[in-house]
Design an enzyme around this catalytic site. Structure first.
Site, PDB file in Angstrom:
ATOM      1  CE  LYS A  30     -39.551  33.995  49.039  1.00 45.40           C
ATOM      2  NZ  LYS A  30     -39.285  34.621  50.627  1.00 45.40           N
ATOM      3  CG  ASN A  31     -36.713  36.277  50.980  1.00 47.22           C
ATOM      4  OD1 ASN A  31     -37.187  36.191  50.606  1.00 47.22           O
ATOM      5  ND2 ASN A  31     -35.893  35.658  51.200  1.00 47.22           N
ATOM      6  CB  CYS A 124     -43.293  31.637  61.120  1.00 52.67           C
ATOM      7  SG  CYS A 124     -40.991  31.069  61.146  1.00 52.67           S
ATOM      8  NE  ARG A 129     -37.855  34.210  60.174  1.00 50.42           N
ATOM      9  CZ  ARG A 129     -38.439  34.058  58.764  1.00 50.42           C
ATOM     10  NH1 ARG A 129     -39.060  33.456  57.986  1.00 50.42           N
ATOM     11  NH2 ARG A 129     -37.926  34.641  58.045  1.00 50.42           N
ATOM     12  CG  ASP A 312     -33.058  31.195  52.900  1.00 47.50           C
ATOM     13  OD1 ASP A 312     -33.788  30.493  53.880  1.00 47.50           O
ATOM     14  OD2 ASP A 312     -33.324  32.161  52.521  1.00 47.50           O
ATOM     15  NE  ARG A 404     -44.278  32.459  51.723  1.00 43.77           N
ATOM     16  CZ  ARG A 404     -43.445  32.081  52.962  1.00 43.77           C
ATOM     17  NH1 ARG A 404     -43.229  30.718  53.349  1.00 43.77           N
ATOM     18  NH2 ARG A 404     -42.602  32.884  53.219  1.00 43.77           N
TER      19      ARG A 404
HETATM   20  N1  EPU Z   1     -33.628  37.996  64.890  1.00 36.52           N
HETATM   21  C1  EPU Z   1     -34.003  37.986  65.868  1.00 36.52           C
HETATM   22  N2  EPU Z   1     -34.476  39.106  66.518  1.00 36.52           N
HETATM   23  C2  EPU Z   1     -34.924  40.347  65.062  1.00 36.52           C
HETATM   24  C3  EPU Z   1     -34.506  40.038  63.862  1.00 36.52           C
HETATM   25  C4  EPU Z   1     -33.791  38.762  63.765  1.00 36.52           C
HETATM   26  O1  EPU Z   1     -34.230  37.096  67.192  1.00 36.52           O
HETATM   27  O2  EPU Z   1     -35.546  41.276  65.975  1.00 36.52           O
HETATM   28  C5  EPU Z   1     -33.397  36.512  64.443  1.00 36.52           C
HETATM   29  C6  EPU Z   1     -33.740  35.084  63.727  1.00 36.52           C
HETATM   30  O3  EPU Z   1     -34.961  35.237  64.950  1.00 36.52           O
HETATM   31  C7  EPU Z   1     -32.847  34.167  63.577  1.00 36.52           C
HETATM   32  C8  EPU Z   1     -32.086  35.493  63.344  1.00 36.52           C
HETATM   33  O4  EPU Z   1     -32.330  36.474  63.503  1.00 36.52           O
HETATM   34  O5  EPU Z   1     -32.573  32.977  64.271  1.00 36.52           O
HETATM   35  C9  EPU Z   1     -32.010  36.076  61.390  1.00 36.52           C
HETATM   36  O6  EPU Z   1     -33.103  35.946  61.069  1.00 36.52           O
HETATM   37  P1  EPU Z   1     -33.250  37.463  60.096  1.00 36.52           P
HETATM   38  O7  EPU Z   1     -33.857  38.905  60.727  1.00 36.52           O
HETATM   39  O8  EPU Z   1     -31.879  37.864  59.135  1.00 36.52           O
HETATM   40  O9  EPU Z   1     -34.073  36.589  58.787  1.00 36.52           O
HETATM   41  P2  EPU Z   1     -35.119  37.493  58.358  1.00 36.52           P
HETATM   42  O10 EPU Z   1     -34.488  38.917  57.997  1.00 36.52           O
HETATM   43  O11 EPU Z   1     -36.500  37.179  59.289  1.00 36.52           O
HETATM   44  C10 EPU Z   1     -34.558  36.545  55.883  1.00 36.52           C
HETATM   45  C11 EPU Z   1     -35.541  35.941  54.969  1.00 36.52           C
HETATM   46  C12 EPU Z   1     -34.993  34.451  54.792  1.00 36.52           C
HETATM   47  C13 EPU Z   1     -33.508  33.765  55.128  1.00 36.52           C
HETATM   48  C14 EPU Z   1     -33.346  34.889  56.009  1.00 36.52           C
HETATM   49  C15 EPU Z   1     -31.767  34.367  56.305  1.00 36.52           C
HETATM   50  C16 EPU Z   1     -36.609  37.753  54.034  1.00 36.52           C
HETATM   51  C17 EPU Z   1     -38.486  38.415  53.287  1.00 36.52           C
HETATM   52  N3  EPU Z   1     -37.298  36.392  54.707  1.00 36.52           N
HETATM   53  O12 EPU Z   1     -35.818  36.823  56.653  1.00 36.52           O
HETATM   54  O13 EPU Z   1     -35.649  34.079  53.748  1.00 36.52           O
HETATM   55  O14 EPU Z   1     -34.079  32.410  56.272  1.00 36.52           O
HETATM   56  O15 EPU Z   1     -33.337  36.474  56.066  1.00 36.52           O
HETATM   57  O16 EPU Z   1     -31.262  34.990  55.751  1.00 36.52           O
HETATM   58  O17 EPU Z   1     -35.992  38.208  53.001  1.00 36.52           O
HETATM   59  C18 EPU Z   1     -36.999  31.825  52.839  1.00 36.52           C
HETATM   60  O18 EPU Z   1     -37.175  32.925  51.648  1.00 36.52           O
HETATM   61  O19 EPU Z   1     -37.626  31.156  52.920  1.00 36.52           O
HETATM   62  C19 EPU Z   1     -36.819  32.854  53.740  1.00 36.52           C
HETATM   63  C20 EPU Z   1     -37.196  32.308  55.235  1.00 36.52           C
END
Ligand code: EPU
Length: 428
Positions: A30-31, A124, A129, A312, A404
């Site tokens: 998915k991701n 969320c 996030r 995850d 999802r």
């Molecule tokens: N963060 C910030 N600022 C930002 C971006 C992130 O503070 O601008 C923080 C977040 O709040 C979190 C940490 O950095 O505490 C890591 O967040 P990241 O941005 O890496 O997460 P994401 O990109 O929103 C993706 C996956 C998630 C997975 C995370 C971590 C996708 C679509 N989603 O989320 O997947 O948990 O990376 O590996 O790729 C899931 O599939 O269930 C899922 C939540």
């Protein structure tokens, strides 16, 4: 355009106690699929993506691309997108609300139009996030960013290369930056990038489109192009679905063989499974079998960015540790509020205490079936695992969270011998 599947807030009814045995194919990730679907905004040529899982998030991503003006088709895991007609640069709140990953439209829309208007995702259930790192990147690339009325408005007068260092490792933040810079002529540098296999799969696609991307350590050097090509790509297998099924095999004392799995993406997960008492047999480049040898052992787990142990997979391991004699500990370092499954697992008899970002688990002899509620995607998966091992019947409500991210999970589990039934929209 895309054919649709209907999804609703169904419930699962699980009779615990089955030992899972047999062979199962892991779906495409998915991701990885989501950023690749958004990468099509960067080109005017047709793109074909194979092994895309049939999931609610994928449907929403396809719907967004369609809203922007693309044509396409989705059939049997094959998504074909003709993005030549994309003529809008706004991602409405209605879609972002359904799928946070829609923020990934920012980078490619900005590259294509010099502007993007994307609804701001809220916090969320797993944490606040923020997307400050995405926005800081765009500012460093010379864009003007204005957050107003719930929308992020980004505009760039003249696209130019950038040099940016992320303050923390972010998966979608890295993907947004790579997507944008691949559409910008010149040599850009990104530091402290995420290296998750899903990011690297996107890099493969961007290279196929004509961008040059070199990665060394956590630094990427990107040379983009204004004339990116269409591509044909098969997405990588879903390492989280694989990990979830591996835990299911061990937890039920079974013997499950996984097909379409890349063990090199699962190093930290396999390491912890082996430490807990599993034998993970490599049967080929993309096949493995998980067998339980002896009693399960307690673990200490710290979630980390790849190649560390994935956040995850934390909830699924917690279920296993709940029925493992001894004291285990899980420290969640990525998201500040990712222990919501604990409350539900306690309803089933688990002995878990949360202190800040760590969960202390005292193994109990058994879990008992109960009525529980899914709160997010991976929490739902953990409740399914709990239901499989619990004595008696478990009802899991709000299974739309699971839909999802896991393709036909109940069907796969049934084929392995589990008793899992979907109850359509149970009214409370
Ligand atoms: N963060 C910030 N600022 C930002 C971006 C992130 O503070 O601008 C923080 C977040 O709040 C979190 C940490 O950095 O505490 C890591 O967040 P990241 O941005 O890496 O997460 P994401 O990109 O929103 C993706 C996956 C998630 C997975 C995370 C971590 C996708 C679509 N989603 O989320 O997947 O948990 O990376 O590996 O790729 C899931 O599939 O269930 C899922 C939540």
């Amino acid at each position: 355009m895309m054919n649709t599947t209907s999804y609703s807030s169904d419930a699962f009814l699980i009779e615990g106690g089955a030992t899972l045995k047999g062979r199962v194919r892991v779906s495409g990730a998915k991701n990885a699929s989501l950023p690749i679907i958004f990468s099509t905004i960067l080109t005017k040529e047709t793109c074909v993506i194979e092994d895309v899982p049939d999931l609610l998030d994928v449907k929403n991503a396809c719907e967004l691309i369609h809203l922007l003006g693309a044509e396409g088709d989705r059939l049997n895991g094959r998504v074909l997108i003709d993005p030549s007609g994309i003529d809008r640069y706004e991602t409405p709140e209605s879609i972002v609300k359904k799928m946070r990953a829609s923020v990934l439209s920012m980078g490619p829309l900005l590259a294509r139009f010099g502007r993007a208007r994307v609804a701001l995702p809220g916090g969320c259930s797993i944490g606040a996030r923020p997307i400050d790192q995405h926005l800081k990147f765009f500012v460093s690339a010379g864009a003007q960013v204005l957050v107003k009325d719930g929308y992020v408005n980004i505009e760039v007068e003249r696209k130019k290369p950038a040099e940016f260092e992320f303050e923390l490792v972010t998966v979608t933040g890295t993907e947004n930056a790579l997507l944008y810079l691949s559409g910008v002529e010149g040599r850009s540098i990104l530091k402290n990038i995420a290296l998750e296999p899903e990011v690297i799969d996107l890099v493969e696609v961007l290279r196929k489109m004509g961008a040059s991307i070199e990665i060394e350590g956590r630094t990427a050097v990107v040379e983009g192009s204004e004339e990116l090509k269409g591509f044909h790509h098969r997405v990588i297998p879903d390492r989280i679905e694989a990990g979830t099924l591996m835990v299911a095999s061990l937890l039920t004392g079974g013997e499950v063989e996984l097909e379409n799995v890349l063990p090199e993406h699962l190093g930290a997960v396999i390491g912890k499974l082996e430490e807990a008492g599993a034998r993970v047999e490599r049967l080929g480049a993309d096949r493995l079998r998980v067998v339980k040898v002896g009693e399960l052992k307690p673990l200490e787990i710290i979630t980390e960015e790849y190649p560390g142990f994935p956040t995850d997979m934390q909830a699924q391991f917690m279920v296993m540790l709940s029925v493992t004699e001894g004291r285990s500990m899980i420290y969640e370092s990525i998201f500040e509020n990712r222990f919501q499954h604990v409350y539900e697992l306690k309803k089933m008899g688990a002995n878990i205490e949360v202190r800040g970002r760590s969960a202390h688990i005292e193994g109990v002899r058994e879990l008992t079936g109960a009525e529980v509620i899914s709160t997010d995607l991976r929490a739902s998966a953990s409740l399914v695992l709990a239901g499989l091992v619990a004595r008696g019947t478990t009802v899991i409500r709000d299974i739309h969270h699971l839909d999802r991210g896991y393709e036909r999970l109940e069907k796969k589990l049934r084929e392995l011998g589990a008793s899992v039934e979907r109850l359509p929209s149970l009214v409370s």
